[in-house]
Design a protein around this motif. Structure first.
Motif, short mmCIF file in Angstrom:
data_model
loop_
_atom_site.label_atom_id
_atom_site.label_comp_id
_atom_site.label_asym_id
_atom_site.label_seq_id
_atom_site.Cartn_x
_atom_site.Cartn_y
_atom_site.Cartn_z
N PRO A 85 68.88 59.62 57.01
CA PRO A 85 68.71 60.88 56.28
C PRO A 85 69.51 62.05 56.86
CG PRO A 85 66.61 59.77 56.49
CD PRO A 85 67.59 58.97 57.29
N GLN B 236 64.80 62.93 51.00
CA GLN B 236 63.52 62.29 50.80
C GLN B 236 63.68 60.88 50.25
OE1 GLN B 236 60.58 63.16 51.76
NE2 GLN B 236 59.52 61.43 50.79
N ALA C 121 67.88 68.07 49.42
CA ALA C 121 66.54 67.77 49.94
C ALA C 121 65.93 66.57 49.23
CB ALA C 121 65.65 69.00 49.78
N GLN C 122 66.19 66.46 47.94
CA GLN C 122 65.67 65.33 47.17
C GLN C 122 66.28 64.02 47.67
OE1 GLN C 122 66.23 65.77 42.96
NE2 GLN C 122 65.00 63.98 42.43
N ALA D 285 66.76 70.22 56.27
CA ALA D 285 65.37 69.75 56.41
C ALA D 285 65.06 69.38 57.86
CB ALA D 285 65.15 68.54 55.51
N ARG E 186 64.63 58.46 52.99
CA ARG E 186 63.49 58.04 53.81
C ARG E 186 62.69 56.95 53.11
NH1 ARG E 186 61.84 64.30 55.11
NH2 ARG E 186 63.08 64.57 57.02
N VAL E 187 62.49 57.12 51.79
CA VAL E 187 61.74 56.13 51.02
C VAL E 187 62.50 54.81 50.97
CG1 VAL E 187 60.85 55.56 48.73
CG2 VAL E 187 60.56 57.87 49.64
#
Length: 258
Positions: free
Chosen positions: A233, A82, A78-79, A252, A85-86
């Protein structure tokens, strides 16, 4: 603290103690010279088998058996989703803040590597070498406890032979045969208990912990390579889910992406 390890040792020794007291006195099974033969012989043989530095390191390794460690691959995945996406929105340089705030030195190092070098082969080589070195250190620690588990019953048998020789030297007094025989067998009892309730189970726990830690580091390695490749992602998550069984996967993006 790892309650499973502590409970297992206490539970195992408690049941044995209860069984002993049901058939006689606990004092019948306590003998200092027998314990010295088993422990001294086991430690001495292990010192011959391994360098002194490695042997002394078992005390710090043993602490890891009783330390509670949580490995959550889904949290790592999950990290990375994220971070993907960043990175796609703000560029891969934006991940430097994540590296600086990370409590995992391996994760921080991996992120900084993909920022510093554009070559995935270099990143992969450096991180794989570190993972291999970690696996070797863990293997050696578990192997030492396995070796001690193999030596302990043999030292117990050695103590039994010593006791039998001493008993046979006193055959002129029949009243000493029974107590001497019981005392001779205590060393074998100590060796079997230490091997099968302490040393070998500790080696198994260390191997299990090592496998879980290496899995997390493999996730990180493949995650940063996916970040560097600019994967979507969802694609990244699918790649990292390949390391987990279907039952362990948490997506996610909904159930359909497990």
């Amino acid at each position: 603290m790892d309650l499973g390890t502590i409970f297992g040792i206490i539970f195992g020794f408690s049941l044995i103690a209860i069984a002993i007291t049901q058939g006689g006195g606990m004092s019948w099974f306590l003998d200092g010279p027998s314990a010295l033969i088993v422990l001294g012989g086991t430690f001495g043989a292990t010192l011959v088998n391994y360098p002194l530095k490695d042997f002394l390191g078992i005390f710090s390794v043993a602490k890891n058996v009783f330390r509670r460690v949580e490995y959550d691959p889904n949290r790592i995945i999950a990290q990375f989703v994220q971070m993907s996406r960043v990175a796609r929105r703000d560029g891969i340089l934006s991940l430097q803040q994540v590296a600086e705030k990370s409590r995992d030195p391996f994760l921080a190092k991996a992120i900084l590597l993909i920022i510093d070098t554009p070559d995935p082969a270099v990143v992969s080589e450096i991180l794989e070498t570190e993972i291999d070195a970690l696996a070797e250190r863990h293997r050696k620690g578990a192997d030492i406890f396995t070796t001690m588990g193999n030596f302990a019953p043999a030292m117990g048998l050695l103590g039994t032979l010593i006791g039998l020789i001493q008993m046979l030297r006193k055959m002129h007094d029949p009243s000493t045969i029974g107590p001497s025989m019981a005392l001779a067998l205590i060393t074998t009892f100590y060796g079997v208990i230490l091997a099968n309730l302490v040393f070998i189970p500790m080696a198994g726990k260390l191997r299990d912990r090592s496998a879980k830690e290496i899995l997390v580091k493999q996730l990180i390695l493949n995650g940063v390579l996916s970040l560097q490749a600019g994967d979507h992602p969802r694609v990244m998550e699918q790649k990292l889910h390949s390391f987990l069984s279907p039952r362990e996967r948490r997506s996610a993006f909904g159930e359909g992406y497990k």
